[in-house]
Design a protein around this motif. Structure first.
Motif, PDB file in Angstrom:
ATOM      1  N   VAL A   1       1.139  -0.783   0.277  1.00  0.00           N
ATOM      2  CA  VAL A   1       0.255  -0.361   0.094  1.00  0.00           C
ATOM      3  C   VAL A   1       0.730   1.036   0.016  1.00  0.00           C
ATOM      4  O   VAL A   1       1.963   1.699   0.761  1.00  0.00           O
ATOM      5  N   ARG A   2       0.334   1.644  -0.930  1.00  0.00           N
ATOM      6  CA  ARG A   2       1.087   3.701  -1.233  1.00  0.00           C
ATOM      7  C   ARG A   2       0.299   4.485  -0.469  1.00  0.00           C
ATOM      8  O   ARG A   2      -0.656   4.519  -0.902  1.00  0.00           O
ATOM      9  N   VAL A   3       0.869   5.197   0.349  1.00  0.00           N
ATOM     10  CA  VAL A   3       0.474   6.589   0.944  1.00  0.00           C
ATOM     11  C   VAL A   3       0.438   8.666   0.865  1.00  0.00           C
ATOM     12  O   VAL A   3       1.837   7.907   1.123  1.00  0.00           O
ATOM     13  N   VAL A   4      -0.128   8.303  -0.030  1.00  0.00           N
ATOM     14  CA  VAL A   4      -0.053   9.783  -0.580  1.00  0.00           C
ATOM     15  C   VAL A   4      -1.133  11.029  -0.244  1.00  0.00           C
ATOM     16  O   VAL A   4      -1.954  10.732   0.250  1.00  0.00           O
ATOM     17  N   VAL A   5       0.098  11.395   1.198  1.00  0.00           N
ATOM     18  CA  VAL A   5      -0.370  12.806   2.173  1.00  0.00           C
ATOM     19  C   VAL A   5      -1.343  13.673   1.579  1.00  0.00           C
ATOM     20  O   VAL A   5      -0.298  14.565   0.200  1.00  0.00           O
ATOM     21  N   LEU A   6      -1.609  14.205   1.812  1.00  0.00           N
ATOM     22  CA  LEU A   6      -2.626  15.452   1.028  1.00  0.00           C
ATOM     23  C   LEU A   6      -2.611  16.678   2.093  1.00  0.00           C
ATOM     24  O   LEU A   6      -2.856  16.404   3.127  1.00  0.00           O
ATOM     25  N   THR A   7      -2.142  18.079   1.667  1.00  0.00           N
ATOM     26  CA  THR A   7      -2.119  18.775   2.932  1.00  0.00           C
ATOM     27  C   THR A   7      -2.375  20.424   1.730  1.00  0.00           C
ATOM     28  O   THR A   7      -2.288  20.479   0.278  1.00  0.00           O
ATOM     29  N   THR A   8      -3.300  21.504   2.437  1.00  0.00           N
ATOM     30  CA  THR A   8      -2.689  22.350   2.567  1.00  0.00           C
ATOM     31  C   THR A   8      -1.979  23.464   1.899  1.00  0.00           C
ATOM     32  O   THR A   8      -2.475  24.546   0.428  1.00  0.00           O
ATOM     33  N   PHE A   9      -0.962  23.653   2.370  1.00  0.00           N
ATOM     34  CA  PHE A   9       0.394  23.871   2.045  1.00  0.00           C
ATOM     35  C   PHE A   9       1.581  23.221   1.822  1.00  0.00           C
ATOM     36  O   PHE A   9       1.726  22.115   2.133  1.00  0.00           O
ATOM     37  N   GLU A  10       1.870  22.896   0.605  1.00  0.00           N
ATOM     38  CA  GLU A  10       3.446  22.633   0.355  1.00  0.00           C
ATOM     39  C   GLU A  10       4.649  22.115   1.111  1.00  0.00           C
ATOM     40  O   GLU A  10       4.941  21.584   1.831  1.00  0.00           O
ATOM     41  N   LEU A  11       4.527  23.684   2.654  1.00  0.00           N
ATOM     42  CA  LEU A  11       5.479  22.783   3.463  1.00  0.00           C
ATOM     43  C   LEU A  11       4.645  23.000   4.884  1.00  0.00           C
ATOM     44  O   LEU A  11       4.517  23.612   5.427  1.00  0.00           O
ATOM     45  N   ASP A  12       3.944  22.110   4.701  1.00  0.00           N
ATOM     46  CA  ASP A  12       3.109  21.534   6.258  1.00  0.00           C
ATOM     47  C   ASP A  12       3.913  21.038   6.914  1.00  0.00           C
ATOM     48  O   ASP A  12       4.726  20.831   6.231  1.00  0.00           O
ATOM     49  N   GLU A  13       3.685  21.980   8.119  1.00  0.00           N
ATOM     50  CA  GLU A  13       5.106  21.755   9.069  1.00  0.00           C
ATOM     51  C   GLU A  13       5.096  19.659   9.535  1.00  0.00           C
ATOM     52  O   GLU A  13       5.474  19.421  10.042  1.00  0.00           O
ATOM     53  N   TYR A  14       3.981  18.892   9.302  1.00  0.00           N
ATOM     54  CA  TYR A  14       3.876  17.672   9.382  1.00  0.00           C
ATOM     55  C   TYR A  14       4.598  16.749   8.103  1.00  0.00           C
ATOM     56  O   TYR A  14       4.849  15.597   8.098  1.00  0.00           O
ATOM     57  N   VAL A  15       4.136  17.478   6.878  1.00  0.00           N
ATOM     58  CA  VAL A  15       4.506  16.545   5.791  1.00  0.00           C
ATOM     59  C   VAL A  15       6.354  16.222   5.999  1.00  0.00           C
ATOM     60  O   VAL A  15       6.461  14.793   5.286  1.00  0.00           O
ATOM     61  N   PHE A  16       7.203  16.668   5.963  1.00  0.00           N
ATOM     62  CA  PHE A  16       8.389  15.778   6.767  1.00  0.00           C
ATOM     63  C   PHE A  16       8.018  14.234   7.320  1.00  0.00           C
ATOM     64  O   PHE A  16       8.587  13.567   7.129  1.00  0.00           O
ATOM     65  N   GLU A  17       7.400  14.922   8.534  1.00  0.00           N
ATOM     66  CA  GLU A  17       7.559  13.708   9.305  1.00  0.00           C
ATOM     67  C   GLU A  17       6.258  12.556   8.406  1.00  0.00           C
ATOM     68  O   GLU A  17       6.750  11.557   9.100  1.00  0.00           O
ATOM     69  N   ALA A  18       5.230  13.077   7.616  1.00  0.00           N
ATOM     70  CA  ALA A  18       5.114  12.218   7.184  1.00  0.00           C
ATOM     71  C   ALA A  18       5.611  11.228   5.954  1.00  0.00           C
ATOM     72  O   ALA A  18       5.488  10.372   6.070  1.00  0.00           O
ATOM     73  N   LEU A  19       6.299  11.462   5.401  1.00  0.00           N
ATOM     74  CA  LEU A  19       7.348  11.217   4.479  1.00  0.00           C
ATOM     75  C   LEU A  19       8.210  10.073   5.416  1.00  0.00           C
ATOM     76  O   LEU A  19       8.092   9.258   5.127  1.00  0.00           O
ATOM     77  N   ARG A  20       9.111  10.655   6.465  1.00  0.00           N
ATOM     78  CA  ARG A  20       9.884   9.593   7.392  1.00  0.00           C
ATOM     79  C   ARG A  20       8.604   8.251   8.181  1.00  0.00           C
ATOM     80  O   ARG A  20       9.198   7.540   8.439  1.00  0.00           O
ATOM     81  N   SER A  21       7.363   8.595   7.767  1.00  0.00           N
ATOM     82  CA  SER A  21       6.919   8.116   8.497  1.00  0.00           C
ATOM     83  C   SER A  21       6.566   6.945   7.883  1.00  0.00           C
ATOM     84  O   SER A  21       5.772   5.517   7.718  1.00  0.00           O
ATOM     85  N   GLY A  22       6.737   6.967   6.466  1.00  0.00           N
ATOM     86  CA  GLY A  22       6.281   5.837   5.413  1.00  0.00           C
ATOM     87  C   GLY A  22       5.503   6.382   4.057  1.00  0.00           C
ATOM     88  O   GLY A  22       5.461   5.335   3.267  1.00  0.00           O
ATOM     89  N   ALA A  23       4.988   7.232   4.430  1.00  0.00           N
ATOM     90  CA  ALA A  23       4.040   7.794   3.361  1.00  0.00           C
ATOM     91  C   ALA A  23       4.612   7.347   1.738  1.00  0.00           C
ATOM     92  O   ALA A  23       6.772   8.519   1.860  1.00  0.00           O
TER      93      ALA A  23
END
Length: 225
Positions: A78-100
């Motif tokens: 399963v591949r997770v693609v994270v959706l966010t309102t802003f390109e530099l959302d403060e959680y995006v890096f952690e999402a990638l680190r978590s396996g997105a």
């Protein structure tokens, strides 16, 4: 047929994505979730190819749901693609680190959304070089020292010198074609080196290679230029 699970707490957002995906011959929406707990439950029940995952949701946020999906051996495909309102959302890096597998802004062009879903299934890069530089550079700059590698990933010491060089270029946001030009090799050779690095390090996809390149200290924000 690529099977997609939609996870967003806004009904209109899910409806918009479903309407777009239903028009495609090779994509089908197999389920919808309005919070992270439902997303995790449906991912386990349906085992979709891709989960479009919003970050900010009630009960369990998309970050935790992404982490649990990535840690579940039964959901390794399963591949997770994270959706966010802003390109530099403060959680995006952690999402990638978590396996997105990567991330998209919600107002992305429909054609780019469709391409991203197909790219994620193929296990290729979901982050464009420009976005990679902005996103990873922003958050890596806040780190005082390299952290431990993401869970499940091996140490980069097991890579050959050329593979370490390729990993650094991936971390800087270069595509396979750009890596090939930099190293004066064919794109196929560059892709092979990237694949070998992913296999040796146990990385799910290219996004985890980017994270590992930074967190191992192999690449530093000041190198981005």
């Amino acid at each position: 047929m690529i099977r997609v699970l939609l996870a967003d707490d806004q009904l209109l957002v899910r409806a918009g994505f479903r309407a777009l995906l239903d028009l495609q011959d090779d994509l089908t929406v197999v389920g919808e979730a309005d919070d992270g707990e439902a997303a995790l439950r449906l991912a386990r029940e349906l085992v979709p190819d891709v989960v479009l995952m919003d970050i900010r949701m009630p009960r369990m946020d998309g970050l935790e749901a992404t982490r649990r999906i990535a840690e579940d051996p039964a959901l390794s495909s399963v591949r997770v693609v994270v959706l966010t309102t802003f390109e530099l959302d403060e959680y995006v890096f952690e999402a990638l680190r978590s396996g997105a597998a990567g991330f998209l802004v919600k107002d992305t062009d429909p054609a780019d959304l469709l391409r991203a879903i197909r790219v994620a299934v193929a296990g290729d890069a979901l982050l464009s070089p420009g976005v990679t530089r902005r996103l990873i550079g922003e958050f890596a700059a806040r780190s005082k020292a390299p952290e431990a590698a993401p869970a499940g990933l091996a140490d980069i010491s097991m890579l050959t010198e050329r593979e370490r060089e390729v990993l650094a270029l991936v971390g800087m946001g270069l595509s396979n074609e750009e890596i090939a030009r930099r190293l004066v090799v064919s794109p196929l050779t560059a892709k092979t080196h990237v694949s070998h690095a992913m296999i040796k390090l146990g990385a799910r996809d290219r996004a985890q290679l980017v994270v590992l390149a930074y967190e191992s200290g192999l690449v530093r924000p000041g190198w981005l230029g």
